[in-house]
Write a protein that holds these residues in place. Structure first.
Motif, PDB file in Angstrom:
ATOM      1  N   GLU A  61      14.303  89.113  66.118  1.00 35.70           N
ATOM      2  CA  GLU A  61      14.753  87.751  66.395  1.00 35.70           C
ATOM      3  C   GLU A  61      15.402  87.667  67.778  1.00 35.70           C
ATOM      4  O   GLU A  61      15.993  88.640  68.263  1.00 35.70           O
ATOM      5  CB  GLU A  61      15.765  87.285  65.344  1.00 35.70           C
ATOM      6  N   GLN A  62      15.290  86.497  68.393  1.00 35.34           N
ATOM      7  CA  GLN A  62      15.935  86.280  69.691  1.00 35.34           C
ATOM      8  C   GLN A  62      17.383  85.850  69.487  1.00 35.34           C
ATOM      9  O   GLN A  62      17.692  85.044  68.609  1.00 35.34           O
ATOM     10  CB  GLN A  62      15.191  85.228  70.499  1.00 35.34           C
ATOM     11  N   THR A  64      20.508  84.010  71.241  1.00 36.64           N
ATOM     12  CA  THR A  64      20.869  83.088  72.311  1.00 36.64           C
ATOM     13  C   THR A  64      22.371  82.797  72.252  1.00 36.64           C
ATOM     14  O   THR A  64      23.074  83.267  71.352  1.00 36.64           O
ATOM     15  CB  THR A  64      20.080  81.779  72.193  1.00 36.64           C
ATOM     16  N   LYS A  95      17.166  85.951  82.084  1.00 39.89           N
ATOM     17  CA  LYS A  95      16.780  85.064  80.991  1.00 39.89           C
ATOM     18  C   LYS A  95      17.901  85.007  79.960  1.00 39.89           C
ATOM     19  O   LYS A  95      18.562  85.992  79.690  1.00 39.89           O
ATOM     20  CB  LYS A  95      15.484  85.552  80.342  1.00 39.89           C
ATOM     21  N   PHE A  97      18.377  85.099  76.837  1.00 42.80           N
ATOM     22  CA  PHE A  97      18.201  85.578  75.473  1.00 42.80           C
ATOM     23  C   PHE A  97      18.088  87.091  75.483  1.00 42.80           C
ATOM     24  O   PHE A  97      17.749  87.720  76.484  1.00 42.80           O
ATOM     25  CB  PHE A  97      16.967  84.955  74.811  1.00 42.80           C
ATOM     26  N   ARG A  98      18.396  87.684  74.354  1.00 44.82           N
ATOM     27  CA  ARG A  98      18.158  89.099  74.079  1.00 44.82           C
ATOM     28  C   ARG A  98      17.430  89.181  72.748  1.00 44.82           C
ATOM     29  O   ARG A  98      17.420  88.210  71.984  1.00 44.82           O
ATOM     30  CB  ARG A  98      19.475  89.879  74.017  1.00 44.82           C
ATOM     31  N   THR A  99      16.837  90.335  72.460  1.00 41.96           N
ATOM     32  CA  THR A  99      16.104  90.514  71.210  1.00 41.96           C
ATOM     33  C   THR A  99      16.831  91.520  70.333  1.00 41.96           C
ATOM     34  O   THR A  99      17.316  92.546  70.819  1.00 41.96           O
ATOM     35  CB  THR A  99      14.670  90.985  71.482  1.00 41.96           C
ATOM     36  N   ASP A 121      11.788  92.112  75.139  1.00 37.19           N
ATOM     37  CA  ASP A 121      11.398  92.034  73.739  1.00 37.19           C
ATOM     38  C   ASP A 121      11.827  93.310  73.019  1.00 37.19           C
ATOM     39  O   ASP A 121      12.488  94.166  73.598  1.00 37.19           O
ATOM     40  CB  ASP A 121       9.890  91.795  73.598  1.00 37.19           C
TER      41      ASP A 121
END
Length: 279
Positions: A61-62, A64, A95, A97-99, A121
């Motif tokens: 899952e990302q 945020t 960016k 977001f992280r995963t 990712d």
């Protein structure tokens, strides 16, 4: 008139005494509260701000900014790798977001080992440490520990092939430990370390140095590789291990007796004569 004055005086003195009593009682209660507050402050644990997740998150899952929030955390109980500033989680120019690499529950502290770098990712490359490489090893139900391997486990790698015999000339079957305590980063194409169901893998991917990559490639090309699972709490380092066929069969290979000769020529004939070998 004097009676009224005396009565008023008595009432005044009584009220004054009552007021003093009430004031003393109030001041005593206030002082007790003040002492209790000072004692509480003296026993208070210093806290710092860290970030936790707002909801349960699973592998892939990302993450945020909407999924995290700052909380006060005891300063002497902060896990390693936590984030204390939003700019550390989502730096400018990256960016936003992280995963997720490891499952997290609601209100769990966000840690570096549980998420990828910003914008990345959840692939194998996100799990590699600096200077390390990924190498795939072919396995089956026997060499792959019956399917009980998961990403994050550590294994010892054994090579079985033909090696020089220590008991005389020639070669014999030999098995030796070539790499101890290697970490798995993927099983088949699965890099989720929270995977609990055993699967019969066809390949496992390990994290090794470039030199170890060369050693594994050579070993895989010249023999068979087998894996031995290392316990999660085992912090020992395996010693050098090498076993040949004679160790479990009890057979020994006798050295051939050395024969020394000299050759002499008599005309067209060559005569070979056995002599005692020099020490």
């Amino acid at each position: 008139m004097r009676l009224v004055f005396g009565l008023v005086l008595i009432i005044g003195v009584g009220l004054a005494g009552f007021a003093v009593f009430m004031a003393k009682d109030y001041i005593g209660a206030y002082q007790a509260q003040l002492d209790a507050e000072r004692a509480a402050r003296a026993n208070a644990v210093p806290t710092v701000e860290v970030f936790v997740v707002n909801r349960g998150l699973r592998y892939g899952e990302q993450l945020t900014e909407a999924d995290i929030r700052p909380v006060r955390w005891p300063e002497n109980a902060i896990p390693d790798g936590t984030f204390r500033a939003l700019a550390e989680i989502f730096p400018d120019g990256e960016k936003k977001f992280r995963t997720v690499l490891r499952a997290m529950e609601k209100d769990e502290a966000l840690m570096q080992v549980k998420v990828t770098k910003p914008g990345a990712d959840a692939g194998v490359s996100s799990r590699l440490s600096a200077g390390m490489r990924a190498f795939a090893i072919k396995v089956d139900v026997s060499s792959g520990v019956s399917g009980f391997l998961r990403p994050g486990d550590r294994v010892d790698v054994y090579w079985t092939g033909r090696g020089a015999s220590e008991l005389g000339g020639g070669t014999s079957g030999v098995t030796k430990l070539i790499l101890p305590g290697v970490q798995l980063i993927a099983v088949d194409q699965i890099a989720d370390s929270d995977q609990s169901a055993p699967t019969i893998a066809r390949t496992v991917t390990v994290e090794v140095t470039p030199r170890q990559v060369a050693a594994l490639a050579q070993a895989q090309a010249t023999g068979n590789l087998s894996l031995s699972l290392v316990g999660a709490k085992d912090d020992t380092v395996s010693d050098a291990v090498e076993v040949d066929q004679s160790e479990f069969t009890g057979e020994t290979v006798a050295k051939e007796k050395e024969v020394c000769t000299v050759r002499t020529r008599r005309g067209a004939e060559i005569i070979e004569t056995q002599i005692a070998c020099p020490e």
